[in-house]
Structure formats: structure tokens, C-alpha cells
Scaffold this motif. Structure first.
Motif, PDB file in Angstrom:
ATOM      1  N   LEU A  37       6.884  -5.220   5.097  1.00 49.70           N
ATOM      2  CA  LEU A  37       6.568  -3.998   4.370  1.00 49.70           C
ATOM      3  C   LEU A  37       6.574  -2.819   5.335  1.00 49.70           C
ATOM      4  CD1 LEU A  37       3.562  -5.287   2.206  1.00 49.70           C
ATOM      5  CD2 LEU A  37       5.925  -4.944   1.435  1.00 49.70           C
ATOM      6  N   ALA A  38       6.897  -1.650   4.829  1.00 49.62           N
ATOM      7  CA  ALA A  38       6.936  -0.436   5.647  1.00 49.62           C
ATOM      8  C   ALA A  38       5.967   0.594   5.080  1.00 49.62           C
ATOM      9  CB  ALA A  38       8.346   0.135   5.678  1.00 49.62           C
ATOM     10  N   PRO A  39       5.205   1.283   5.927  1.00 55.89           N
ATOM     11  CA  PRO A  39       4.249   2.281   5.449  1.00 55.89           C
ATOM     12  C   PRO A  39       4.937   3.515   4.864  1.00 55.89           C
ATOM     13  CG  PRO A  39       3.757   1.572   7.707  1.00 55.89           C
ATOM     14  CD  PRO A  39       5.126   1.074   7.383  1.00 55.89           C
ATOM     15  N   VAL A  40       4.370   4.012   3.771  1.00 62.74           N
ATOM     16  CA  VAL A  40       4.805   5.278   3.179  1.00 62.74           C
ATOM     17  C   VAL A  40       3.703   6.325   3.342  1.00 62.74           C
ATOM     18  CG1 VAL A  40       5.462   6.462   1.044  1.00 62.74           C
ATOM     19  CG2 VAL A  40       6.364   4.169   1.545  1.00 62.74           C
ATOM     20  N   GLY A  41       2.487   5.993   2.940  1.00 55.97           N
ATOM     21  CA  GLY A  41       1.390   6.935   3.117  1.00 55.97           C
ATOM     22  C   GLY A  41       0.112   6.445   2.459  1.00 55.97           C
ATOM     23  N   MET A  42      -1.012   6.949   2.945  1.00 58.22           N
ATOM     24  CA  MET A  42      -2.299   6.661   2.324  1.00 58.22           C
ATOM     25  C   MET A  42      -2.349   7.287   0.935  1.00 58.22           C
ATOM     26  SD  MET A  42      -4.557   4.840   4.042  1.00 58.22           S
ATOM     27  CE  MET A  42      -6.141   5.362   3.396  1.00 58.22           C
ATOM     28  N   CYS A  43      -3.216   6.721   0.082  1.00 60.88           N
ATOM     29  CA  CYS A  43      -3.386   7.245  -1.269  1.00 60.88           C
ATOM     30  C   CYS A  43      -4.846   7.604  -1.558  1.00 60.88           C
ATOM     31  CB  CYS A  43      -2.882   6.233  -2.294  1.00 60.88           C
ATOM     32  SG  CYS A  43      -2.984   6.808  -4.002  1.00 60.88           S
ATOM     33  N   TYR A  44      -5.756   6.703  -1.239  1.00 60.99           N
ATOM     34  CA  TYR A  44      -7.162   6.967  -1.539  1.00 60.99           C
ATOM     35  C   TYR A  44      -8.075   6.125  -0.655  1.00 60.99           C
ATOM     36  CZ  TYR A  44      -7.399   2.459  -3.986  1.00 60.99           C
ATOM     37  OH  TYR A  44      -7.364   1.120  -4.288  1.00 60.99           O
ATOM     38  N   THR A  45      -9.331   6.521  -0.599  1.00 63.94           N
ATOM     39  CA  THR A  45     -10.384   5.701  -0.011  1.00 63.94           C
ATOM     40  C   THR A  45     -11.476   5.523  -1.059  1.00 63.94           C
ATOM     41  OG1 THR A  45     -11.517   7.628   0.912  1.00 63.94           O
ATOM     42  CG2 THR A  45      -9.936   6.497   2.337  1.00 63.94           C
ATOM     43  N   SER A  46     -12.285   4.494  -0.894  1.00 61.82           N
ATOM     44  CA  SER A  46     -13.344   4.229  -1.859  1.00 61.82           C
ATOM     45  C   SER A  46     -14.510   3.545  -1.156  1.00 61.82           C
ATOM     46  CB  SER A  46     -12.837   3.333  -2.997  1.00 61.82           C
ATOM     47  OG  SER A  46     -13.864   3.044  -3.913  1.00 61.82           O
ATOM     48  N   ASP A  47     -15.672   4.199  -1.163  1.00 61.20           N
ATOM     49  CA  ASP A  47     -16.859   3.604  -0.558  1.00 61.20           C
ATOM     50  C   ASP A  47     -17.437   2.531  -1.468  1.00 61.20           C
ATOM     51  OD1 ASP A  47     -16.525   5.406   1.478  1.00 61.20           O
ATOM     52  OD2 ASP A  47     -18.081   6.787   0.776  1.00 61.20           O
ATOM     53  N   SER A  72     -13.152   0.794   1.540  1.00 59.64           N
ATOM     54  CA  SER A  72     -11.934   0.200   0.992  1.00 59.64           C
ATOM     55  C   SER A  72     -10.941   1.325   0.728  1.00 59.64           C
ATOM     56  CB  SER A  72     -12.227  -0.580  -0.293  1.00 59.64           C
ATOM     57  OG  SER A  72     -12.691   0.275  -1.306  1.00 59.64           O
ATOM     58  N   TRP A  73      -9.683   0.981   0.600  1.00 59.89           N
ATOM     59  CA  TRP A  73      -8.663   2.024   0.483  1.00 59.89           C
ATOM     60  C   TRP A  73      -7.408   1.481  -0.178  1.00 59.89           C
ATOM     61  CZ3 TRP A  73      -4.765  -0.239   3.115  1.00 59.89           C
ATOM     62  CH2 TRP A  73      -5.106  -1.085   4.194  1.00 59.89           C
ATOM     63  N   GLY A  74      -6.544   2.407  -0.584  1.00 57.76           N
ATOM     64  CA  GLY A  74      -5.240   2.065  -1.137  1.00 57.76           C
ATOM     65  C   GLY A  74      -4.164   2.865  -0.427  1.00 57.76           C
ATOM     66  N   ALA A  75      -3.026   2.235  -0.180  1.00 50.79           N
ATOM     67  CA  ALA A  75      -1.924   2.883   0.527  1.00 50.79           C
ATOM     68  C   ALA A  75      -0.603   2.446  -0.081  1.00 50.79           C
ATOM     69  CB  ALA A  75      -1.958   2.534   2.009  1.00 50.79           C
ATOM     70  N   VAL A  76       0.352   3.349  -0.126  1.00 56.65           N
ATOM     71  CA  VAL A  76       1.663   3.037  -0.686  1.00 56.65           C
ATOM     72  C   VAL A  76       2.573   2.494   0.412  1.00 56.65           C
ATOM     73  CG1 VAL A  76       3.715   3.968  -1.820  1.00 56.65           C
ATOM     74  CG2 VAL A  76       1.438   4.760  -2.503  1.00 56.65           C
ATOM     75  N   MET A  77       3.208   1.377   0.110  1.00 56.22           N
ATOM     76  CA  MET A  77       4.141   0.728   1.027  1.00 56.22           C
ATOM     77  C   MET A  77       5.469   0.554   0.312  1.00 56.22           C
ATOM     78  SD  MET A  77       1.967   0.084   3.585  1.00 56.22           S
ATOM     79  CE  MET A  77       2.690  -1.192   4.634  1.00 56.22           C
ATOM     80  N   THR A  78       6.493   0.250   1.068  1.00 58.61           N
ATOM     81  CA  THR A  78       7.779  -0.113   0.482  1.00 58.61           C
ATOM     82  C   THR A  78       8.364  -1.258   1.299  1.00 58.61           C
ATOM     83  OG1 THR A  78       9.878   0.748  -0.367  1.00 58.61           O
ATOM     84  CG2 THR A  78       9.191   1.523   1.807  1.00 58.61           C
ATOM     85  N   THR A  79       9.548  -1.671   0.952  1.00 61.89           N
ATOM     86  CA  THR A  79      10.186  -2.807   1.603  1.00 61.89           C
ATOM     87  C   THR A  79      10.651  -2.451   3.007  1.00 61.89           C
ATOM     88  OG1 THR A  79      10.990  -3.412  -0.596  1.00 61.89           O
ATOM     89  CG2 THR A  79      11.912  -4.613   1.263  1.00 61.89           C
ATOM     90  N   ALA A  80      10.364  -3.306   3.968  1.00 59.91           N
ATOM     91  CA  ALA A  80      10.819  -3.084   5.339  1.00 59.91           C
ATOM     92  C   ALA A  80      12.345  -2.998   5.361  1.00 59.91           C
ATOM     93  CB  ALA A  80      10.342  -4.213   6.236  1.00 59.91           C
ATOM     94  N   GLY A  81      12.846  -2.117   6.196  1.00 61.75           N
ATOM     95  CA  GLY A  81      14.280  -1.913   6.277  1.00 61.75           C
ATOM     96  C   GLY A  81      14.785  -0.811   5.378  1.00 61.75           C
ATOM     97  N   THR A  82      13.900  -0.220   4.572  1.00 57.39           N
ATOM     98  CA  THR A  82      14.293   0.915   3.726  1.00 57.39           C
ATOM     99  C   THR A  82      14.750   2.057   4.624  1.00 57.39           C
ATOM    100  OG1 THR A  82      12.769   0.310   1.956  1.00 57.39           O
ATOM    101  CG2 THR A  82      13.431   2.618   2.067  1.00 57.39           C
ATOM    102  N   PRO A  83      15.849   2.714   4.298  1.00 56.75           N
ATOM    103  CA  PRO A  83      16.361   3.795   5.150  1.00 56.75           C
ATOM    104  C   PRO A  83      15.329   4.881   5.404  1.00 56.75           C
ATOM    105  CG  PRO A  83      18.004   3.169   3.527  1.00 56.75           C
ATOM    106  CD  PRO A  83      16.748   2.432   3.163  1.00 56.75           C
TER     107      PRO A  83
END
Length: 322
Positions: free
Chosen positions: A114-124, A249-260
Motif C-alpha cells: 500500500l502507498a500513503p495518500v494522506g491523513m483523514c481524521y483522528t479520534s480520541d 485512533s485515526w484514519g488515513a487514505v491509502m492506495t495500491t503500491a506502485g501507483t504512478p
């Protein structure tokens, strides 16, 4: 060291993206995989940002819920998808940084596939107990647990979920012995807690705010670095002398590794624009999560840090899943 692949996945894309002549655009609808059932805060956040991203990209971003195996089923779908930027994952703490330490075998590696795209949220999170438990504050709870080692049980939304590992972090920091009772989601744990069948849970604040406000449960401490707007009277771990138990706790958007690289750069830009929207921020707050954005490389660094942190907890608590 394997989790430093997150850094390579993010950093290796940047030079190429800088030389792109035009922003990448999707050629068909995108998918956002949520690795849990619909209705939870992760699902709500995913739908909010997906709608906004779709408007900016000119193609709809369709949310699909694929739950099971602590999020691994949904994660594998994205890991095995074509690396073309059209498949996204709303990854969470457990799936991305805890599961690799807990599961003896996984069909994919979050840091490799998986490849990082960006954070989305945090949650206590918040520690809540039934009114029948003779502990009016955190100090009394810890004293009770020390007086009755192994007799006090805590519930979680699942084995290895953030509600489990965060509670283990607290247990280790407080030096107490608690009995873990995993559930399939927080709903069952909440019901049993109110009924007095278990003695404590650590849950996202939005999930407990109503029961605390109505006087059905007692809140002892929040896990974040600051007091939360939904529970302003509840102190943090740091205030109570346990800063080492602080967790989010948190949520982050990822995509498939190797994406251009141009695709990742564009997706990250659009995600950050969506999260910056006051409307989205307000709706996220209503779902009990706080908007949080980042670049891909910032997320990669964060994932390495989180993996190291939760790996230590998993090893000390001896959490494993076959």
C-alpha cells in the motif's frame, strides 16, 4: 525495518510528481474501500471525503464496505488492485500499523503493498465504566484493579482493534492486570458494559458521549493529548499522571503500491482540499472525529512511528491472532 517501506513508497514518488506537465485525472469512477461495516465513524468519514473528492476529480468515488479479519479483507482488496489510482482504502490504526504485528500470517503487507495518500481524521478514546463499579475516577479504578488482579474485565470492538490495544497500553502504563473480552464491534461491548457484565471499555468518544450524558455510564479519562469538546469535564491521561498511556485512533487514505507519482500527488491534493472544507469538518465533528490532513511523506513518517509504538504494545501484551 519493513515498515520503513512506507517512507520509500511516499518519498520515491515526489520527484516524478514535481515534473508532471498536467494534473493526473481519473478516467473512470474510483472506489474507496472501507474495511468495516457501514455506519461507524470510519465509514462516515470515508463517505464525506469521497463525495468531496469526486466533485473535484470529475469522477464519483464510490464507497464499498468490505469487512472482516480486523480490516485485512478490505486492505487486501486494495493491495491487489491495479496500481492506477482508481482504488483507495480508508485505512485505520489497527489495519495499517497493528495487524502486521498481531497476525502470524497476512496475505499482504501494508508497508509493501500500500502507498500513503494522506491523513483523514483522528479520534480520541475514552475509558468508561458502569455506575455499579465502585470507582468514581481513574485513581480509584486503578486501585480497585490492583486489589483484584485479573478479576476486572474490559471489552473491545475486536481482538487487536484500537479499542483493544489502547486499553492494553493503559493497562501496561498503570501496572494492572485486566481480563480482555473481545466483541464483534463496539455495540455489543457497550450493551454488556451498561448491563454490568464487563467492567470497562475504551471506546471512541462519540460512541460513549450519549450514555455518559444520560447517566448510564461514567467516564474516567480521555486518551488524547487534550480534553475533548464532547466531554470537556473528563481529564486526559496526562493530567492524571499517565502521559505514557496517551493514544489516538485515526484514519488515513491509502492506495495500491506502485501507483504512478502524479496520481498519488493529485489524490493527496484533492483529499487535503476536501478535509479543509468547513462543511466537511463540521460533519466529521458530528460523527465524533477530528479532521486531520497530511502529505504522503508526512503520513509515511507517521505510519512508521505508529507501527513501532503499537508493535511494542503487542509484544508486551503478547497479542496474537492465528
Amino acid at each position: 525495518m519493513i515498515h520503513r517501506r512506507f517512507l520509500l513508497a511516499a518519498g520515491g514518488a515526489l520527484p516524478m510528481a514535481a515534473h508532471a506537465q498536467a494534473p493526473w485525472q481519473p478516467t473512470r469512477p474510483l472506489r474507496m474501500i472501507v474495511p468495516f461495516v457501514a455506519g461507524g465513524s470510519t465509514d462516515v468519514a470515508a463517505r464525506l471525503v469521497s463525495d468531496a473528492m469526486g466533485e473535484k476529480l470529475g469522477q464519483p468515488v464510490i464507497v464499498e464496505n468490505r469487512s472482516g479479519s480486523g480490516g485485512n479483507i478490505g486492505g487486501e482488496m486494495v493491495a491487489r488492485a491495479p496500481a492506477d489510482g482508481h482504488t483507495l482504502l480508508m485505512g485505520v490504526t489497527g489495519l495499517l500499523t497493528t495487524n502486521p504485528h498481531i497476525y502470524r500470517t497476512m496475505s499482504f503487507s501494508p508497508s509493501r503493498d500500500l502507498a500513503p495518500v494522506g491523513m483523514c481524521y483522528t479520534s480520541d478514546l475514552v475509558i468508561v465504566v458502569p455506575l455499579s463499579l465502585p470507582a468514581r475516577n481513574l485513581a480509584e479504578f486503578i486501585a480497585l484493579a490492583k486489589a483484584r488482579p485479573g478479576e476486572i474485565s474490559f471489552g473491545s470492538s475486536g481482538h487487536g482493534a484500537s479499542t483493544h490495544t489502547a486499553a492494553e497500553l493503559f493497562r501496561i502504563a498503570a501496572g494492572i492486570d485486566l481480563q480482555h473480552v473481545p466483541y464483534r464491534g463496539s455495540g455489543g461491548a457497550m450493551n454488556d458494559l451498561i448491563a454490568g457484565n464487563i467492567q470497562m471499555i475504551m471506546i471512541q468518544i462519540a460512541g460513549a458521549a450519549g450514555a455518559v450524558r444520560d447517566g448510564r455510564l461514567r467516564a474516567l479519562a480521555v486518551t488524547g493529548p487534550h480534553r475533548h469538546a464532547l466531554m470537556p469535564d473528563v481529564p486526559t491521561f496526562a493530567e492524571l499522571g499517565l502521559p505514557q498511556a496517551t493514544a489516538t485512533s485515526w484514519g488515513a487514505v491509502m492506495t495500491t503500491a506502485g501507483t504512478p507519482a502524479p496520481a498519488i500527488a493529485r489524490l493527496s491534493e484533492v483529499l487535503r482540499e476536501a478535509i479543509a472544507s468547513p462543511t466537511i469538518a463540521q460533519r466529521m465533528a458530528g460523527a465524533g472525529v477530528d479532521p486531520q490532513s497530511s502529505t504522503p511523506e508526512e503520513l509515511a513518517t507517521f505510519l512508521v512511528s505508529e507501527s513501532e509504538k503499537w508493535g511494542r504494545v503487542v509484544r508486551e501484551a503478547r497479542i496474537t491472532v492465528e
